[in-house]
Enzyme design. Structure first.
Site, PDB file in Angstrom:
ATOM      1  N   ASP A 142      56.471  54.832  26.811  1.00 61.16           N
ATOM      2  CA  ASP A 142      57.584  54.576  27.724  1.00 61.16           C
ATOM      3  C   ASP A 142      58.814  55.370  27.286  1.00 61.16           C
ATOM      4  O   ASP A 142      58.686  56.519  26.851  1.00 61.16           O
ATOM      5  CB  ASP A 142      57.878  53.070  27.766  1.00 61.16           C
ATOM      6  CG  ASP A 142      58.347  52.610  29.134  1.00 61.16           C
ATOM      7  OD1 ASP A 142      59.464  52.988  29.518  1.00 61.16           O
ATOM      8  OD2 ASP A 142      57.602  51.883  29.803  1.00 61.16           O
TER       9      ASP A 142
ATOM     10  N   HIS B 238      63.999  50.885  29.800  1.00 66.84           N
ATOM     11  CA  HIS B 238      62.715  50.471  30.367  1.00 66.84           C
ATOM     12  C   HIS B 238      61.697  50.147  29.278  1.00 66.84           C
ATOM     13  O   HIS B 238      60.935  49.169  29.385  1.00 66.84           O
ATOM     14  CB  HIS B 238      62.186  51.572  31.293  1.00 66.84           C
ATOM     15  CG  HIS B 238      61.036  51.144  32.151  1.00 66.84           C
ATOM     16  ND1 HIS B 238      59.732  51.302  31.767  1.00 66.84           N
ATOM     17  CD2 HIS B 238      61.007  50.569  33.382  1.00 66.84           C
ATOM     18  CE1 HIS B 238      58.932  50.845  32.721  1.00 66.84           C
ATOM     19  NE2 HIS B 238      59.678  50.395  33.716  1.00 66.84           N
TER      20      HIS B 238
ATOM     21  N   SER C  33      55.729  47.220  36.821  1.00 70.72           N
ATOM     22  CA  SER C  33      55.945  47.598  35.421  1.00 70.72           C
ATOM     23  C   SER C  33      56.197  46.373  34.548  1.00 70.72           C
ATOM     24  O   SER C  33      56.136  46.466  33.322  1.00 70.72           O
ATOM     25  CB  SER C  33      57.117  48.569  35.303  1.00 70.72           C
ATOM     26  OG  SER C  33      58.308  47.984  35.805  1.00 70.72           O
TER      27      SER C  33
END
Length: 709
Positions: free
Chosen positions: A202, A233, A470
């Site tokens: 990520d 994120h 996600s």
């Protein structure tokens, strides 16, 4: 109706189509009281065929009508009230106060509907009710009010009213957790050094007091990106991977870490891939190094290319690389299905009015790399309405979903070659329609619409809210790690089989999607939500038998499944078979997988017959001996559907006495060579058989005794 809805025919008769449902129920409004044109056609149709005609007049139109009736007061009672037991007007109690959303039919322009909403609001207030809010949009007209039971019954008789229901229930848990500080947190359990390591591919993972001690390593591919998570994120993804759904943790009063983390940063601080590196090469370098340096067996990639939607044919190079790595590294690779904004700006209200039908649109297909065959791709379910407690009286914020219904943004399958995708779904938040701002709000800017995870800047706050597939993908990675902790030597195939073999579609999702049919339900929800406890343990009345094995190409194996007498009678029983394998793949070929596998469950026939039926034969051996259809357990989904997948699951349920078939069932597993037959000698796989008996039966003890013998 059946057949075509023929909206133009209705309009020609002076009837306006107010609504149509997936079950083909129409609600029509007449501009004249006698509906003369419609009645004339009915009379002509009832008179039968005229001379020289085989069919009655207007048969093509009227024969599609199954039933005609008036919209009754009870038809206007909404689903939430019905779930609370209010199914008839008489169920509204005079002494009870009800907070209700009163929705009007879409009749006339916005100004006319606004006037009608004002009239109803004035009437409610004149009858001692309270009006809190009203909303008039392009296609939605609503009034939110608190009324007594008698007034509620009166509102059900107003023809302009289409629906009366309770407002969506607010989500208190997100707000409660989001503002928590370290002293207010439940006890943080000690993390064992033997916990599985999840590789998070990520934007990096930042230092955070809740995971500092379990981040075993961080890398960046390329190194110039640095390891800090400037985008946020990656830290959010890591939070889900470690804790799962934090709502359950807070409710239980302890915070349990189920995995350790190793981070590979592949995105820059703007959330984009490096312009100078190929994504497939980044993936190979990142996953290989995390595997070799930190022993990662589970990887989560909550990233997706929204510009590349999988249409069921070939996958992209990113997905193909991950499929290869899953096989090479013996790894469970879990990816997000991808997200989509349901409607453009001018049609935002359709996010509510057209839900869930728009989930099946071709533009809503899986994002690259979620179409891959050897990956576990994950779609999203909502955690609730997404409405915060502070907005309970605000009609301008509209919920799209209830708990455990598909998230309005989740992408759907099928995968490559028509495979069932997403494989699983899990909690990922929802959207809320904000009429004032004319936009859809998600967890990032309206916390109640999201689910809680770690904030990438813990000095500012410990927790953040997020919505998306996600979020769902790392929750599934968390479940995979819990299974791996129970079976540390399990292959990736076994973990995948246990995940999918434990999954069920929630009742709420199945009910909401029922009008779309079973095929679309599977395209949206795949195999459902995995249950790590069910996957990891047998019970007294539910037993899992499993095997890890290897088959030569174009060979078969026969497994003996012992069925004790207690399982053959007395109530509802089920057998569920799950198979996972990791075939070689080739990105350039239409027949993407180089090897195929399948299974078949047989009963009531001898093993000699089974071997004679399946073995290779020459002309001198004579015809293939048949296996009668009565010996074949009709597992669902059927072989044609499930054999497109590298992780397959199917089940059969018995209610009748099955003693005539005896104590021995046989599971036939076949390995069929495709283009890889000349290069691959064999194929690894994992196999599960789950036997469950609904009444309390000591099934585990009986089977254990038989297997020991």
């Amino acid at each position: 109706m059946t057949g075509a809805l023929q909206e133009d025919q209705w309009e020609s008769l002076g009837l306006t189509l107010l609504s149509s449902d997936e079950d083909r129920t129409l609600v029509l409004f007449s501009t004249t009281e006698d509906m003369q044109g419609f009645r004339e056609r009915l009379a002509a149709y009832a008179g039968g065929p005229r001379a020289n005609h085989k069919s009655a007049p207007y048969a093509g139109f009227l024969s599609n009508i199954e039933e005609i009736g008036d919209v009754r007061p009870q038809d206007r009672i909404g689903i939430r009230l019905r779930e609370d037991g209010v199914t008839n007007p008489a169920d509204f109690q005079d002494a009870t106060s009800y907070l209700l959303d009163v929705e009007l039919w879409e009749l006339g322009g916005r100004q006319a509907r606004s006037q009608k909403a004002d009239q109803i609001a004035e009437y409610i207030e004149a009858m001692n009710g309270q009006v809190f809010d009203r909303y008039v949009g392009p296609s939605i007209t609503m009034v939110r009010a608190r009324v007594g039971g008698a007034l509620a019954r009166t509102l059900l008789n107003i023809e302009d009213v289409s629906n009366i229901d309770r407002p969506p229930q607010p989500d208190f848990s997100t707000a409660d957790i989001l503002d928590a500080t370290l002293p207010e947190l439940p006890e943080l359990t000690q993390a064992s050094e033997n916990l599985p390591v999840i590789g998070v591919i990520d934007s990096g993972v930042n230092a955070h007091p809740l995971i500092d001690d379990i981040v075993v390593g961080s890398i960046a591919i390329p190194a110039r990106l640095g390891i800090a998570d400037g985008h946020g994120h990656g830290t959010r993804t890591a939070g889900f991977a470690v804790f799962g759904d934090l709502r359950g943790q807070f409710a239980a009063g302890t915070m349990t870490r189920y995995a350790r983390i190793a981070s590979a940063k592949v995105l820059d601080d703007t959330g984009n891939f490096d312009e100078m590196r190929l994504v497939p090469k980044q993936m190979r370098e990142a996953l290989t190094e995390l595997s070799q340096s930190y022993g990662c067996r589970v990887f989560v990639i909550s990233l997706a290319d929204t510009h590349q939607r999988h249409q069921g044919a070939k996958v992209g190079a990113w997905a193909a690389t991950l499929d290869e790595l899953a096989r090479e590294l013996n790894a469970v690779i879990i990816v997000a299905a991808g997200n989509r904004q349901p409607r453009p700006q001018a049609r935002l209200e359709e996010t509510i009015t057209a839900y869930p039908g728009y989930l099946t649109e071709p533009r809503n297909r899986l994002c690259e790399p979620a179409g891959g065959l050897n990956l576990i791709s994950v779609g999203s379910l909502s955690h609730g309405s997404g409405i915060g407690p502070e907005d309970i009286e605000n009609a301008h914020l509209r919920a799209v979903t209830a708990a455990n219904e598909p998230s309005p943004f989740t992408a759907i399958g099928p995968g490559v070659g028509g495979a069932t995708k997403p494989d699983l779904v899990d909690i990922g938040g929802t959207f809320v329609f904000d009429a004032v701002a004319a936009r859809l709000r998600r967890g990032a800017d309206y916390p109640s619409a999201g689910i809680v995870t770690l904030h990438n800047s813990p000095r500012t706050r410990l927790f953040a809210s997020s919505s998306g597939t996600s979020c769902a993908a790392p929750i599934v990675a968390n479940k995979a790690a819990r299974i791996l902790a129970r079976f540390p030597n399990a292959s990736a195939n076994l973990v995948r089989a246990l995940l999918v073999g434990s999954a069920h579609i929630p009742d709420e999702a199945a009910l909401r999607l029922q009008p779309l049919g079973d095929v679309n339900t599977r395209l949206i929800c795949g195999n459902g939500v995995a249950d790590p406890e069910r996957a990891s343990y047998s019970d007294d009345d539910r037993v899992i038998l499993y095997a890890e094995d290897n088959l030569q190409i174009d060979h078969f194996a026969v497994y003996h499944v012992p069925v004790p007498p207690e399982f053959q009678t007395g109530g509802k029983r089920s057998i569920r078979v799950s198979l996972a394998f990791d075939p070689p793949v080739r990105h350039t070929r239409f027949d993407y997988a180089g090897v195929g596998m399948s299974f078949r469950l047989l009963r009531g026939c001898s093993s000699d017959l089974i071997f004679e039926h399946y073995r290779s034969r020459t002309q001198a051996d004579g015809p293939v001996p048949a296996i009668l259809g009565r010996y074949d357990c009709k597992l669902q989904p059927g072989s044609r559907e499930r054999e497109k997948n590298s992780v397959q699951t199917a089940a059969i349920t018995f209610t009748n006495d099955t003693t005539e078939y005896g104590n021995d069932y046989y599971l036939v597993v076949r390995c069929e060579g495709g283009w890889a037959a000349g290069t691959e000698a064999s194929q690894n796989f994992a196999l599960l058989v789950e036997m469950a008996h609904q009444p309390a039966t000591q099934l585990y003890a009986r089977l254990r005794a038989r297997i020991r013998v």
